[in-house]
Design a protein around this motif. Structure first.
Motif, PDB file in Angstrom:
ATOM      1  N   ASN A 159      -8.203   2.141  -2.648  1.00  0.00           N
ATOM      2  CA  ASN A 159      -6.932   1.603  -3.265  1.00  0.00           C
ATOM      3  C   ASN A 159      -7.089  -0.238  -3.246  1.00  0.00           C
ATOM      4  O   ASN A 159      -6.644  -0.600  -4.124  1.00  0.00           O
ATOM      5  CB  ASN A 159      -5.747   1.908  -2.883  1.00  0.00           C
ATOM      6  CG  ASN A 159      -4.495   1.675  -3.653  1.00  0.00           C
ATOM      7  OD1 ASN A 159      -4.525   1.371  -4.811  1.00  0.00           O
ATOM      8  ND2 ASN A 159      -3.546   0.921  -2.967  1.00  0.00           N
ATOM      9  N   LYS A 183       2.658   6.418   1.852  1.00  0.00           N
ATOM     10  CA  LYS A 183       1.100   6.435   1.585  1.00  0.00           C
ATOM     11  C   LYS A 183       0.205   5.065   1.988  1.00  0.00           C
ATOM     12  O   LYS A 183      -0.812   5.109   1.678  1.00  0.00           O
ATOM     13  CB  LYS A 183       0.901   6.778  -0.049  1.00  0.00           C
ATOM     14  CG  LYS A 183       1.645   8.001  -0.347  1.00  0.00           C
ATOM     15  CD  LYS A 183       0.886   9.277  -0.037  1.00  0.00           C
ATOM     16  CE  LYS A 183       1.677  10.531  -0.364  1.00  0.00           C
ATOM     17  NZ  LYS A 183       0.872  11.894   0.015  1.00  0.00           N
ATOM     18  N   GLN A 214       0.330   0.201  -1.895  1.00  0.00           N
ATOM     19  CA  GLN A 214      -0.162   0.796  -3.117  1.00  0.00           C
ATOM     20  C   GLN A 214      -0.041  -0.449  -4.137  1.00  0.00           C
ATOM     21  O   GLN A 214       1.045  -1.352  -4.062  1.00  0.00           O
ATOM     22  CB  GLN A 214       0.705   1.902  -3.870  1.00  0.00           C
ATOM     23  CG  GLN A 214       0.907   2.850  -2.673  1.00  0.00           C
ATOM     24  CD  GLN A 214      -0.274   3.746  -2.322  1.00  0.00           C
ATOM     25  OE1 GLN A 214      -1.169   3.755  -3.512  1.00  0.00           O
ATOM     26  NE2 GLN A 214      -0.710   4.146  -1.183  1.00  0.00           N
TER      27      GLN A 214
END
Length: 241
Positions: A27, A234, A237
């Motif tokens: 990412n 997570k 991002q």
């Protein structure tokens, strides 16, 4: 005529056999991971998400190689790291059964060695161990991770001494760079942004291959290299504009 030592030749061959992470997109590194012998700096102010981003990258690359993780700040949450590894594996293996996923998680955890350091002398000993036998004995190690490289600056500062933060930072970075060059491994580390500000052009400097700067603006907006980001369970991002 090119003359090299047998030890250098051996380390070159060992380095070529280490698992590559340069082709792994994440990412954060959308064009692939860091090359062998490279340094990746994660900088930012306190509570900007540096440790979380480091754990997120470790969780991504531990699928491919063994990782040595120096926990200097003692901010590394083993449970959170485990969840990040599970998330990374689920993203990489969408068709894996629960049993297969569990097996992959176990292998990743076996590939990760966390070393706690509570003083600069302990960090010195750990780096010597890397140099003298750990990286020689394990050809699967491709990544060294260090959380909070300059954590012990104030403890190491002797009375009436005025060693600049940048000099202190460069001294530790030189040790890591030497290890990376010698063994063809990459190093990703976090550092408070107050340490990488160099006001003196004549000061010693070491080339850093990738710089990831996290910022927490007064408005509450978070950025990574001026790109808007959000932080959740997570990890970090990037928000598409």
């Amino acid at each position: 005529m090119d003359i090299t030592s047998a030890a250098t030749l051996y380390l070159q061959q060992l380095g070529k056999q280490r698992p590559s992470i340069s082709d792994l997109n994440s990412n954060i590194f959308t064009n692939g991971g860091p090359e062998p012998s490279s340094l990746v700096e994660i900088s930012g102010v306190r509570k900007s998400g540096k440790s979380l981003l480091l754990m997120q990258l470790v969780a991504h690359y531990v699928q491919r190689c063994d990782v040595i993780f120096f926990n200097i700040s003692n901010k590394i949450d083993a449970q959170l790291l485990g969840r990040l590894i599970k998330d990374a594996l689920e993203n990489s293996n969408p068709n894996a059964t629960p049993a297969e996923l569990e097996d992959k998680i176990e292998k990743c955890m076996d590939s990760l060695k966390i070393i706690n350091c509570f003083s600069s002398s302990q960090l010195e000993m750990a780096i010597k161990a890397l140099d003298q036998y750990i990286l020689l004995d394990n050809g699967r190690i491709s990544l060294i991770a260090v959380d909070s490289l300059c954590e012990f600056y104030w403890l190491d500062l002797e009375p009436e001494a005025r060693q600049r933060k940048y000099t202190y930072y460069m001294n530790w970075l030189a040790r890591l760079k030497k290890i990376c060059n010698k063994f063809y491994v990459s190093c990703i580390y976090t550092v408070d942004s107050s340490f990488n500000r160099n006001q003196y052009t004549s000061s010693r400097s070491i080339s850093i291959d990738y710089k990831l700067h996290l910022d927490l603006l007064r408005s509450g907006v978070r950025t990574l290299n001026d790109q808007n980001i959000c932080i959740n369970d997570k990890g970090v991002q990037i928000i598409d504009k």
